[in-house]
Design an enzyme around this catalytic site. Structure first.
Site, PDB file in Angstrom:
ATOM      1  N   ASP A 173       0.938  -1.342   0.053  1.00  0.00           N
ATOM      2  CA  ASP A 173      -0.006  -0.151  -0.170  1.00  0.00           C
ATOM      3  C   ASP A 173       0.915   1.140   0.058  1.00  0.00           C
ATOM      4  O   ASP A 173       1.151   1.743   1.219  1.00  0.00           O
ATOM      5  CB  ASP A 173      -0.822  -0.051   1.168  1.00  0.00           C
ATOM      6  CG  ASP A 173      -1.582   1.018   1.471  1.00  0.00           C
ATOM      7  OD1 ASP A 173      -1.697   2.065   0.501  1.00  0.00           O
ATOM      8  OD2 ASP A 173      -2.405   1.311   2.554  1.00  0.00           O
ATOM      9  N   GLU A 223      -0.435  10.476  -0.134  1.00  0.00           N
ATOM     10  CA  GLU A 223      -1.655  10.090   0.045  1.00  0.00           C
ATOM     11  C   GLU A 223      -2.144   9.621   1.489  1.00  0.00           C
ATOM     12  O   GLU A 223      -3.136   9.561   1.880  1.00  0.00           O
ATOM     13  CB  GLU A 223      -2.151   8.937  -0.884  1.00  0.00           C
ATOM     14  CG  GLU A 223      -3.404   8.217  -0.983  1.00  0.00           C
ATOM     15  CD  GLU A 223      -4.014   7.333  -0.036  1.00  0.00           C
ATOM     16  OE1 GLU A 223      -5.184   7.030   0.244  1.00  0.00           O
ATOM     17  OE2 GLU A 223      -3.024   6.752   0.770  1.00  0.00           O
ATOM     18  N   ASP A 272      -5.626   1.658  -6.181  1.00  0.00           N
ATOM     19  CA  ASP A 272      -4.917   1.572  -4.641  1.00  0.00           C
ATOM     20  C   ASP A 272      -5.225   0.344  -3.963  1.00  0.00           C
ATOM     21  O   ASP A 272      -5.799  -0.812  -4.885  1.00  0.00           O
ATOM     22  CB  ASP A 272      -5.672   2.733  -3.868  1.00  0.00           C
ATOM     23  CG  ASP A 272      -4.856   3.028  -2.581  1.00  0.00           C
ATOM     24  OD1 ASP A 272      -3.905   2.203  -2.055  1.00  0.00           O
ATOM     25  OD2 ASP A 272      -4.995   4.217  -2.247  1.00  0.00           O
ATOM     26  N   HIS A 297      -1.472  -1.963   6.428  1.00  0.00           N
ATOM     27  CA  HIS A 297      -0.637  -1.092   7.377  1.00  0.00           C
ATOM     28  C   HIS A 297       0.165  -1.729   8.297  1.00  0.00           C
ATOM     29  O   HIS A 297       0.361  -1.521   9.441  1.00  0.00           O
ATOM     30  CB  HIS A 297      -1.542   0.028   8.091  1.00  0.00           C
ATOM     31  CG  HIS A 297      -1.908   1.167   7.134  1.00  0.00           C
ATOM     32  ND1 HIS A 297      -2.241   2.232   7.642  1.00  0.00           N
ATOM     33  CD2 HIS A 297      -1.826   1.227   5.644  1.00  0.00           C
ATOM     34  CE1 HIS A 297      -2.427   3.144   6.492  1.00  0.00           C
ATOM     35  NE2 HIS A 297      -2.415   2.371   5.198  1.00  0.00           N
TER      36      HIS A 297
END
Length: 362
Positions: free
Chosen positions: A183, A217, A240, A327
């Site tokens: 990501d 972003e 994304d 994440h």
């Protein structure tokens, strides 16, 4: 175009190098240089902006402009406070997950180079298990082996230094790509592969194509917000990541039902222009590219929103790559999905007509 033929040896070498390179929000330029070097044979020219967004352009003179976009930055930490004992407290740079931090190794980026450290954590023996305290931003600390604040200073570490994880790329079970920062450097990789395929297949597009790798972003779509005003595109196709909702502790009634390996995810949302989305879906069906659907309530939470609501309105759509463990340092995607996102963007560009307005009122 066979799906199996999309990624080649040099593609995968670039992907590994690009993912392993640190590109924290606000400090993306090193990764952007790698990306531009890879993209250079496949585009006519580049533009960059003040904060580091990079755009490779095919047909820069064409009046009708189409953007394909990913974002370059990864979440990270900042040094926020250094104790007299030489321990370092942090704040987030983007949506860094406090729960995964304890006992992780870190790279602290200084002007003199990288300083190694670890997120310390009290041993299980010493914790009060009756009222177990979890990791929070205000109790996370980094130990770089110093005993005083002065020693930390001498090593070049100061408030404002950015901190990343060193975890690197690996492949699990032949087809699962794992790394931190998939990501969304995978997005930058996928749009670069679209440009490579256009070049290798000698496709002459009737419009200008702006292969856009936006910065910042993770702190509010800021790079896209800036570059869309510079480009002034007519169309934007953004890629994304989205969540694989099939692993434990995720509620499908909230997150939707999407899974790695089942294809690109096409989003329904107010920012997504319906006619452009339908062109993408029609392309997927015509080319037998597997796809999944996802609904977003108010915002997509991606650069799609920044492009859609810019310049008086830009026809925008989102093609997402399903991802596990977002994440974290072990983000995971399926190779087939990566190839099918590339294929879907590529085939959609071939179907997109020059000067198409996507108006609802034709």
């Amino acid at each position: 175009m066979s799906t199996k033929s999309i990624l080649n040896k040099s593609s995968l070498e670039f992907l590994e190098n690009y993912l392993n390179n640190a590109s924290p929000t606000g400090y993306e330029s090193g990764g952007q240089k790698l990306w531009m070097e890879y993209l250079k044979p496949y585009v006519d020219t580049f533009i960059t902006d003040t904060y580091g967004t990079a755009v490779g352009i095919i047909n820069p003179e064409a009046p009708y402009k189409v953007v394909i976009e990913g974002h370059a930055d990864e979440i990270s930490w900042y040094v926020n406070y250094i104790t007299d004992d030489g321990l370092i407290y942090v704040i987030r740079n983007g949506g860094s997950d406090h729960q995964i931090a304890p006992s992780k190794r870190v790279n602290i980026h200084t002007k003199a180079g990288i300083i190694k450290g670890v997120f310390g954590w009290p041993a299980i023996h010493t914790r009060n298990r009756g009222k177990e305290e979890g990791a929070k931003v205000d109790n996370l600390f980094i130990d770089i082996g110093c005993e005083t604040k002065e020693q930390v200073d001498k090593m070049g570490v100061h408030v404002g230094c950015v901190i990343t994880y060193p975890d690197e790329f690996m492949i699990l079970n032949e087809n699962k790509f794992v790394c931190r920062a998939i990501d969304n450097r995978m997005g930058g990789f996928m749009i670069a592969e679209v440009a490579r395929l256009l070049h290798e297949n000698k496709i002459k597009l009737p419009f200008g194509l702006y292969i856009t790798n936006s910065v910042q972003e993770e702190v509010g779509l800021r790079g896209a917000e800036m570059i869309t005003k510079t480009i002034k595109p007519n169309v934007a196709i953004v890629t994304d990541v989205c969540h694989d909702s099939t692993t434990p502790m995720i509620e499908k009634k909230i997150e939707g039902d999407t899974k790695i390996g089942k294809g690109p995810v096409v989003t329904y949302a107010p920012a997504v222009q319906n006619n452009l989305r339908e062109l993408i879906l029609e392309t997927a069906m015509a080319k037998e590219i597997p796809f999944q659907r996802l609904a977003s309530s108010r915002v997509t939470g991606t650069d799609t929103d920044a492009f859609a609501y810019s310049n008086g309105g830009v026809a925008s759509a989102l093609i997402s790559l399903p991802l596990r463990y977002m994440h974290t340092t072990v983000e995971m995607v399926h190779r087939d999905d990566v190839e099918n996102v590339i294929k879907l963007i590529y085939e959609t560009l071939l179907k997109l007509e020059n000067e198409e307005t996507f108006s609802y009122f034709k």
